[in-house]
Design a protein around this motif. Structure first.
Motif, mmCIF file in Angstrom:
data_model
loop_
_atom_site.group_PDB
_atom_site.id
_atom_site.type_symbol
_atom_site.label_atom_id
_atom_site.label_comp_id
_atom_site.label_asym_id
_atom_site.label_seq_id
_atom_site.Cartn_x
_atom_site.Cartn_y
_atom_site.Cartn_z
ATOM 1 N N LYS A 39 -8.312 12.342 -10.090
ATOM 2 C CA LYS A 39 -9.510 12.434 -9.252
ATOM 3 C C LYS A 39 -10.784 12.169 -10.039
ATOM 4 N N GLN B 254 -3.599 8.251 -4.525
ATOM 5 C CA GLN B 254 -3.279 8.094 -3.108
ATOM 6 C C GLN B 254 -1.768 8.168 -2.890
ATOM 7 N N TRP B 255 -1.005 7.530 -3.783
ATOM 8 C CA TRP B 255 0.450 7.548 -3.625
ATOM 9 C C TRP B 255 1.021 8.943 -3.844
ATOM 10 N N SER C 57 0.837 -1.204 0.000
ATOM 11 C CA SER C 57 0.000 0.000 0.000
ATOM 12 C C SER C 57 0.871 1.253 0.000
ATOM 13 N N PRO C 58 0.325 2.398 -0.435
ATOM 14 C CA PRO C 58 1.081 3.654 -0.366
ATOM 15 C C PRO C 58 1.583 3.964 1.038
ATOM 16 N N ARG C 59 0.781 3.710 2.044
ATOM 17 C CA ARG C 59 1.207 4.009 3.408
ATOM 18 C C ARG C 59 2.336 3.088 3.847
ATOM 19 N N ALA D 23 -6.836 5.519 -8.882
ATOM 20 C CA ALA D 23 -7.118 5.804 -7.469
ATOM 21 C C ALA D 23 -5.892 5.492 -6.608
ATOM 22 N N LEU D 24 -5.211 4.386 -6.927
ATOM 23 C CA LEU D 24 -4.001 4.019 -6.193
ATOM 24 C C LEU D 24 -2.906 5.052 -6.418
ATOM 25 N N ASP E 280 -0.324 11.724 -3.229
ATOM 26 C CA ASP E 280 -0.584 12.511 -2.030
ATOM 27 C C ASP E 280 0.451 12.188 -0.948
#
Length: 367
Positions: free
Chosen positions: A339, A351-352, A308-310, A347-348, A354
């Motif tokens: 967006k 998120q990354w 995941s990005p996090r 979408a992935l 950001d």
């Protein structure tokens, strides 16, 4: 990044718009402690936080559109800057820059001049990666027919041409000899210089077709030394590295032959391509430790491909004692368009990006 933070970063970095537009970028060198990079004149630390700009959102390689659609390149560089990056990795295709074993393509070199100027204007440093053969159909037939010595000679000519062309620009962070080179064990019966395709592109390339009883790291070192000497004939200022796969370490199982401790004498720093996997951040950090040989290490490729990005952000945070810089990816699709997409991959990526902006702000010491 919120607009206020972006404005503050511009003010901190540039002072005022006129100074930002006219003040040359500082030259970069390895720090005296061998752990990172600094500006030559001031000694101020420099931390590469960048993106690979290896193709556009449709998969086209840069040389496929930078002539007819230069405005797209200009727009992408502006977007990369706005994401908070300070560096861009560019992948130069051998077949576009060489017309024959001893004849570079002047038109491609002129377009490279233009790209370097664009980087200077946007205050972005370039990681110039060369000798790429990502689209097999674009690889010259004459190039594939060369033997090992002839192929290395053609590669040396490529690098003399490119390194000599950019030698006056401080915007060149480094010259990366090749993306993911490999010394195969034994002899390749298929006589294919490229590794398997990934998403239609061949990112891995072998530097010989026949081990011929030689130690694999010895072949890798000889190849690196040959190209570094060629570059230093025309350019004694820019840093030199090579983009290594994470399976380059000397350990049981799959290995590229490019063992860091055995091949890197003439390199200024090391690059590793490392994609952390879900639940395996500790393993990725252990791999990164294997590249610690007393020279700076840059994670030249990373992306939430397998995590995941996090979780990737956690990897970046925990890798800070081991890494001197990081490069992710950007393919020309800015957050505003992401967006409005209903695609999962968009979408992935949104998120990354950001997370990428937030992490970049932390690395610059912003609140």
């Amino acid at each position: 990044m919120p607009c206020l933070k972006w404005f503050l970063w511009l003010m901190m970095t540039c002072g005022n718009s006129a100074a930002w537009a006219t003040e040359p970028l500082p030259w970069i060198r390895v720090s005296n402690d061998g752990k990172g990079f600094v500006e030559v004149e001031t000694g101020k630390p420099f931390v590469p936080w960048g993106v690979n700009y290896d193709h556009d959102e449709t998969g086209r390689l840069l040389e496929g559109y930078w002539d007819a659609e230069w405005d797209a390149v200009e727009g992408d560089f502006a977007e990369i800057r706005e994401l908070g990056a300070n560096a861009v990795r560019i992948h130069l295709q051998f077949g576009k820059f060489m017309e024959a074993i001893d004849r570079p393509n002047e038109a491609a070199l002129r377009q490279l001049d233009r790209l370097v100027k664009l980087a200077e204007e946007n205050r972005l440093y370039l990681d110039l990666t060369g000798l790429a053969c990502y689209h097999k159909q674009d690889v010259p037939a004459w190039y594939d027919e060369l033997d090992e010595a002839q192929r290395w000679a053609a590669q040396a000519t490529f690098w003399r041409a490119v390194a000599g062309r950019v030698k006056e620009s401080p915007a060149i962070f480094c010259l990366d000899l090749m993306n993911e080179p490999v010394v195969p064990g034994g002899k390749r019966a298929d006589k294919d210089w490229l590794g398997p395709a990934f998403a239609g592109k061949h990112f891995v390339q072998v530097i010989t077709l026949d081990q011929a009883g030689r130690p694999r790291p010895a072949i890798a070192k000889l190849w690196i030394d040959r190209l570094v000497v060629a570059i230093r004939e025309v350019n004694d200022r820019h840093l030199i590295t090579v983009g290594l796969v994470d399976w380059s370490l000397d350990r049981p199982g799959l290995t590229s032959g490019f063992v860091p401790s055995k091949v890197s004498d003439k390199l200024d720093f090391l690059c590793v391509h490392l994609y952390a996997e879900k639940g395996k951040v500790d393993e990725a950090l252990k791999t990164l430790e294997g590249f610690q040989i007393g020279k700076p290490v840059v994670i030249e490729e990373m992306f939430p491909l397998k995590c995941s990005p996090r979780e990737l952000d956690e990897f970046v945070e925990r890798s800070r004692p081991l890494a001197a810089g990081w490069f992710s990816f950007y393919w020309g699709k800015e957050p505003a368009r992401l967006k409005g997409s209903d695609q999962f991959v968009d979408a992935l990526l949104l998120q990354w990006l950001d997370v990428f902006q937030q992490r970049g702000a932390k690395l610059r010491g912003m609140p």
